[in-house]
Enzyme design. Structure first.
Site, PDB file in Angstrom:
ATOM      1  N   HIS A 170      -6.654  16.837  16.722  1.00 37.52           N
ATOM      2  CA  HIS A 170      -6.621  16.837  18.178  1.00 37.52           C
ATOM      3  C   HIS A 170      -5.238  16.354  18.592  1.00 37.52           C
ATOM      4  CE1 HIS A 170     -10.877  15.877  17.206  1.00 37.52           C
ATOM      5  NE2 HIS A 170     -11.176  16.583  18.286  1.00 37.52           N
TER       6      HIS A 170
ATOM      7  N   ASP B 192      -4.880  12.673  18.241  1.00 41.24           N
ATOM      8  CA  ASP B 192      -4.891  12.107  16.880  1.00 41.24           C
ATOM      9  C   ASP B 192      -3.463  11.837  16.411  1.00 41.24           C
ATOM     10  OD1 ASP B 192      -7.627  12.599  16.820  1.00 41.24           O
ATOM     11  OD2 ASP B 192      -7.428  14.478  15.699  1.00 41.24           O
TER      12      ASP B 192
ATOM     13  N   MET C 106      -5.525  24.465  11.906  1.00 40.20           N
ATOM     14  CA  MET C 106      -6.306  24.419  13.147  1.00 40.20           C
ATOM     15  C   MET C 106      -5.873  23.222  13.983  1.00 40.20           C
ATOM     16  SD  MET C 106      -9.061  22.513  14.583  1.00 40.20           S
ATOM     17  CE  MET C 106     -10.546  22.109  13.643  1.00 40.20           C
TER      18      MET C 106
ATOM     19  N   GLU D 219     -16.915  25.629  19.627  1.00 40.45           N
ATOM     20  CA  GLU D 219     -17.826  24.796  18.830  1.00 40.45           C
ATOM     21  C   GLU D 219     -18.926  24.243  19.723  1.00 40.45           C
ATOM     22  OE1 GLU D 219     -15.782  21.819  16.543  1.00 40.45           O
ATOM     23  OE2 GLU D 219     -17.491  20.461  16.675  1.00 40.45           O
TER      24      GLU D 219
ATOM     25  N   LYS E 104     -22.518  22.101  20.558  1.00 46.19           N
ATOM     26  CA  LYS E 104     -23.289  20.910  20.168  1.00 46.19           C
ATOM     27  C   LYS E 104     -24.352  20.702  21.232  1.00 46.19           C
ATOM     28  CE  LYS E 104     -22.669  16.051  18.851  1.00 46.19           C
ATOM     29  NZ  LYS E 104     -21.748  14.896  18.872  1.00 46.19           N
TER      30      LYS E 104
ATOM     31  N   GLU F 142     -20.865  24.008  13.353  1.00 45.53           N
ATOM     32  CA  GLU F 142     -20.815  22.747  12.601  1.00 45.53           C
ATOM     33  C   GLU F 142     -22.201  22.415  12.082  1.00 45.53           C
ATOM     34  OE1 GLU F 142     -18.576  19.412  14.119  1.00 45.53           O
ATOM     35  OE2 GLU F 142     -20.036  17.993  13.323  1.00 45.53           O
TER      36      GLU F 142
ATOM     37  N   HIS G 204     -24.104  19.797  14.086  1.00 49.63           N
ATOM     38  CA  HIS G 204     -24.494  20.151  15.447  1.00 49.63           C
ATOM     39  C   HIS G 204     -25.711  21.063  15.470  1.00 49.63           C
ATOM     40  CE1 HIS G 204     -20.163  19.122  16.997  1.00 49.63           C
ATOM     41  NE2 HIS G 204     -20.741  18.127  16.354  1.00 49.63           N
TER      42      HIS G 204
ATOM     43  N   ASP H 294     -17.142  23.980  10.372  1.00 51.25           N
ATOM     44  CA  ASP H 294     -17.107  22.523  10.215  1.00 51.25           C
ATOM     45  C   ASP H 294     -18.240  22.106   9.288  1.00 51.25           C
ATOM     46  OD1 ASP H 294     -14.947  22.247  11.876  1.00 51.25           O
ATOM     47  OD2 ASP H 294     -15.975  21.049  13.387  1.00 51.25           O
TER      48      ASP H 294
ATOM     49  N   ASP I 181     -25.181  11.952  16.091  1.00 53.77           N
ATOM     50  CA  ASP I 181     -24.213  12.747  15.327  1.00 53.77           C
ATOM     51  C   ASP I 181     -23.690  11.952  14.131  1.00 53.77           C
ATOM     52  OD1 ASP I 181     -22.449  14.825  14.802  1.00 53.77           O
ATOM     53  OD2 ASP I 181     -20.910  14.005  16.122  1.00 53.77           O
TER      54      ASP I 181
ATOM     55  N   ASP J 237     -22.276  13.083  11.045  1.00 53.77           N
ATOM     56  CA  ASP J 237     -21.034  13.532  10.373  1.00 53.77           C
ATOM     57  C   ASP J 237     -20.918  12.966   8.963  1.00 53.77           C
ATOM     58  OD1 ASP J 237     -20.326  15.020  12.586  1.00 53.77           O
ATOM     59  OD2 ASP J 237     -18.865  13.583  13.357  1.00 53.77           O
TER      60      ASP J 237
ATOM     61  N   ASP K 141     -15.648  18.103   8.735  1.00 56.33           N
ATOM     62  CA  ASP K 141     -15.624  17.282   9.951  1.00 56.33           C
ATOM     63  C   ASP K 141     -16.606  16.133   9.760  1.00 56.33           C
ATOM     64  OD1 ASP K 141     -15.306  16.191  12.400  1.00 56.33           O
ATOM     65  OD2 ASP K 141     -16.167  17.844  13.534  1.00 56.33           O
TER      66      ASP K 141
END
Lengths: 393, 393, 393, 393
Positions: free
Chosen positions: D57, D60, D91, D184, D186, D220, D223, D248, D258, D260, D294
């Protein structure tokens, strides 16, 4: 004959219900896809597959409303089949859900006549179970719940259920039967919400019984998993309390209708953790009761597929047990989960409370920053579990 | 001043946590949207809104690591605010989840130093709670669980948690505090799976404690609902066992992260059933303890929105209570749920078990077909509930 | 005759399936509790309750395997009943799930003979629907899924399903029928996982069809809710795309088996939001198609209870519509949700993209801190929704 | 150097986000347990672990509000690190969720200034992504949803989101960037309900875009799994539509926040089926884009544990690919899933619709009883999958 190490044998204590391999594949949206099977043939086929025993509801064997003579004939044939094929009946139970009279519940129904009928039926079914040699009697209260909770005070429902179990304990004691009760929880289905929704609720309820020593639990993978709860944690709480009297093994996805899938076919890691706990491969006390599969074959299967299914349940259990043993013998695993000790603190935590020991404990310096920063290697531990499970270590 | 019948008053026994209305709106994906509030201002604002009390974790009031002098100053200011605004602190609890040292658990952590630190912190926090007047002490073990279950024997986790609660009961007795414990379950989050996942599991655990009479439960709407369980059934089981020591009211959708929404903003029918049970409008014994809202305002709100939220929790509770009273006074409702009796059967079900009474019971003729066919009018009952709830009766 | 404003009338466009009020109350764990009803009587009773139409699967009216003569006799009787009672058949559909031949799917089954049979059966059922006057034809692929995904390439399943819908569109066009298709999604049950699990997946699939203008969706409350998705969001996406051809109204708790409860009996706020959207009380374009209840009475009900149930569905819809109108007329609500505008930015967002306008947009100063701090009053908005819903405003 | 066949290499196309291995372990109930990492060090460490690329991102890499000079310095350092360690950035994406200004949404917010700011931020972030070499640009609308749906018309939300994507497609085309968008989905969290809840909803939305050929999806695991949907089915629908632009990979339990988790650490069978589909081991067209993890390490881990976690994701993927190849080479498997053909029917199903061919199809005799009774051997197939997965074949 193969030397396949995951071939089931009688020593594995595997059991199936008559209603499981006998399930004809009917579901809410479609008709049966398989013929109804003769109980004696089920006994034979299960024996051939390597099972040790067969369990049953009263109505699985004796059609509802049968005459005494018909009942006795069926029982005699069934006992002969058991003898012929070296099979036992470790567990029996009552069908308190199929007949329309139970539409409002059985032991918790509002109508006292329904509650009386449920007791009548259960006493008769207990006699059947005992006659067949059962030492465990299961209670699954599939109709003990509601769609609209206004219909009864849920506290009163608890009292009614307690009355029934207390009453039936007295009945068993009065008869001198060598029989223990195992209560099986389920959060919902067929009712919108079922009372005493999980193994935890059942354990709490048992603690309020007059003869609580006679009563334990029968946790089922599918039932705890429906609500997204950890089957392993539920079984562990029951084992720690000395209350794991029976177990129902199958497969289930979270948040679904009651799937009763082949054991190990869903959530393989949870299945691994459960088998590891039951077998005690990490050094804990193993469970030594029957390993019952409360599952049924997909609707797509014919008779041959049903026995593929039954063999699959047992093979996967044995394979998981083998993998669990490998995991707990893995030195990297043993290193990560080695017990942590502290020479100063352990005695304080080990001793009974006293004002002095509490003061000593409160005075102990704890280096919280250092502890907080230390990595616990749980990602590696979990990865080792996956790689062991997949046969890659 | 309004005569609005759903305006909250001190007599309603409504409480909020400092951490609830004080929540700054941070979430896993975004920063805080509101400023951190001064606890004394929270006391004032809650009082203005009509609340009766305020509850707290140790760290809500006293920042972690504060000196004794700083702590005493904060406490003095806070007590003054309570006095000034006519507020009480009925409940206190320990934060055993925010600090990184608890990343593996608190009372169940593998490291004995962490377990010792959790006891230290709790004893100190109990002293704070008692000083502020709390008569209920809540335990929520947010970190008592796992992501990978191989990290510890779950039976050992139970034993460690029991040790902690037994120890702290002794501490309270030794000090002569007038304090009861209330254990709060949650199935998951922040951990993957938390031990003792529901109120049922907690009730079962409590039955194994040395001082079980001191220990009850604190069920939370959001926590039972996450797993899709009936909050009403959980609370009813606790009430029937005399163990409903406290309650956490909020809103939550099934199968979601912990939402802690405004009370009544989700699943209005369950909220209605819960209030009906707590208020005893159907003629059952009411709950008379604090009505605590463990909820927080949406992240979209500013300070004014926070107090809208707080008022909303209380208003909806009172409105539901009013609707429940209306429902239970509705003659059509009363007719449908009138107690069913049977002159022949009731004495048999009411008497203790004896071989003779069991024989009499088994001999009772039951007309199962007639009973099975009788309609129970539960659709009408539920519709009456909806229409009452919506103010249309 | 009452002036009750929530009494259903023909103008309300309420419909029920023959299979809904005709449901005998069988479930996976128990036998039917009500008799199977004659379709002509259902027509009469629905008409008396205030419904406008009745929908059906082919097999609801014509038993599987009936002769042509028998079929024609049944149809003639049924049409007479419709005429006698002023009822219409706005929608028809095919039962592609009950017969065991569909155990591996219908349009997506691996065996080409099954796929051919599914097409045969659907063409015949379309002819029946058209003969009865239906203008919407629904497809619910209850068996189009898997328990074990290895059995077929899921991409191939999509291609097979597309072939069937494309083929049947051509059939309808070739016949000159005035008929549109509405695809109904469901995530699971009776299969472990069903292809095209939600309304969103169906909308995406429709965009790949040859005659996509003929094909829309039939979202069902229970089906979207099982997966915890927002029914309102699903319906809104379909409406915005001009694809809401039909709707199935009922009630459902998240993460449960397919409950098909009375409309509005679960998640009253979502039901309110859905009715508000369908009725367009907030000023949006209303839905004007049939309002179909795909629900059935509790198993505890007799015949009278079934009609209580049917009336309840319609009454609650009308009551929700009334409450939605009140909510959107509430000045405090209107104030909170009033459209926000910005004289400088709106033209840039309203114009088509150009390099110049993008530069202008990027150059606009935005006071992010002020915007971030502004409270949006959504707690108050939601509380106003609850108080309106409960008839307290 | 090991010859371990599951050791990751650059050729495997594995990528991680800066935010994944860089996650400091903060959660809603506790503070960070790890230090924030320097992006350049992450590049180095990922390279050492065998990854091919790193994704990000905007925030980030570039702290929110950085000056142009600071931004350029950071970018220069980061590009050097990529070069030094042979890593790529396939990406990039925009953080439209962390800043409080997005509390009501970004592209769908009610305030036009917020929507304008979201476009500004995204255009700038696209420039950054392109500068770093990204060819895929992901949109995850974490704040595009509601807690109370009354706050905006959900149809209008769709229109706003469409405007943004259409606008940004034009921006990319105008600039001549070689960049595709991947949307994406969710279902919920951080918002109560997020618009366009699943990959299916996104695919439907994409079909309504002006430049739909530029836009695909980024499904993902976590998700789709939160809502209990089949990730494999979602990915298959996207692949069949030519829309799988990115993926993802991680782990998640159904009905949870979530999580992950490490790829493959939950629902191993679904992970196996997904890898089998992506790798095309059953003979289908493989996915050849980046394999992005992810996910993030448990909060219990220190820095070493983070890299254990990263290696685990990749190792499990490779192990699953190996097991999938074994499964599809297994002759018993190939026998069960061999394509079924019918010389008479296949031509009719293969040809375009005509009235004549439809008549011919309808005239084909189908022996439904025989087909219904045939067992499909899916239990055996699934058991073979489990035994292959566990390395026991």
């Amino acid at each position: 004959m193969s030397h396949d190490p995951i071939q089931p044998t009688r020593d594995d204590r595997f059991t199936f219900g008559l209603w499981t391999v006998g399930n004809p594949g009917r579901d809410p949206f479609g008709a049966a896809t398989r013929a109804v099977q003769d109980p004696c043939r089920i006994v034979q086929k299960l024996s051939e597959c390597g099972a040790w025993g067969v369990n049953l509801h009263d109505e699985d064997l004796i059609p509802f409303g049968s005459s005494a003579a018909k009942r006795d004939g069926i029982v005699a044939d069934f006992k002969k089949a058991l003898d012929d094929h070296g099979m036992v009946v470790p567990m029996a139970t009552t069908n308190l859900f199929s007949q329309p009279i139970f539409k409002d519940g059985a032991f918790t129904a509002n109508d006292p006549k329904v509650r009386a009928f449920a007791l009548q039926k259960t006493m008769t079914a207990i006699e059947l179970g005992v006659e067949l040699g059962a030492s465990t009697y299961v209670f699954w209260g599939g109709r003990e719940g509601t769609e609209t909770d206004a219909c009864r005070d849920p506290q009163e429902a608890t009292r009614r259920f307690r009355h029934a179990i207390d009453y039936l304990c007295e009945f068993v004691k009065d008869r001198g039967y060598d029989l223990r009760f195992a209560l099986e929880a389920k959060p919902n289905e067929p009712r919108g919400d079922i009372y005493l929704a999980t193994t935890g609720h059942m354990l709490a309820f048992i603690a309020t019984l007059k003869n609580e020593e006679m009563v334990g639990v029968n946790p089922e993978v599918a039932h705890e998993s429906m609500a997204g709860l950890s089957m392993t944690h539920n079984v562990a709480q029951a084992m720690e309390a000395g209350k794991l009297f029976h177990i129902d093994l199958n497969g289930q996805r979270i948040g679904r209708y009651d799937q009763d899938l082949r054991f190990g076919s869903e959530d393989l890691k949870q299945a691994f953790l459960l088998v590891r706990l039951l077998e005690g491969t990490a050094g804990t006390t193993p469970y030594t009761g029957p390993l019952h599969f409360d599952a049924h074959a997909y609707r797509t299967e014919d008779d041959a597929g049903v026995w593929d299914f039954a063999r699959g349940c047992m093979r996967t259990y044995k394979l998981l047990a083998e993998r669990a043993r490998g995991f707990d013998a893995d030195s990297e695993v043993r290193d990560i989960i080695a017990a942590m000790t502290d020479a100063a603190i352990d005695p304080l935590l080990g001793a009974p409370y006293s004002a002095a020991s509490a003061e000593a404990l409160r005075a102990m310096p704890i280096d919280i920053d250092t502890i907080a920063k230390r990595g616990l290697r749980y990602e590696r531990l979990d990865q080792l579990m996956i790689e062991n499970l997949m046969g890659a270590r």
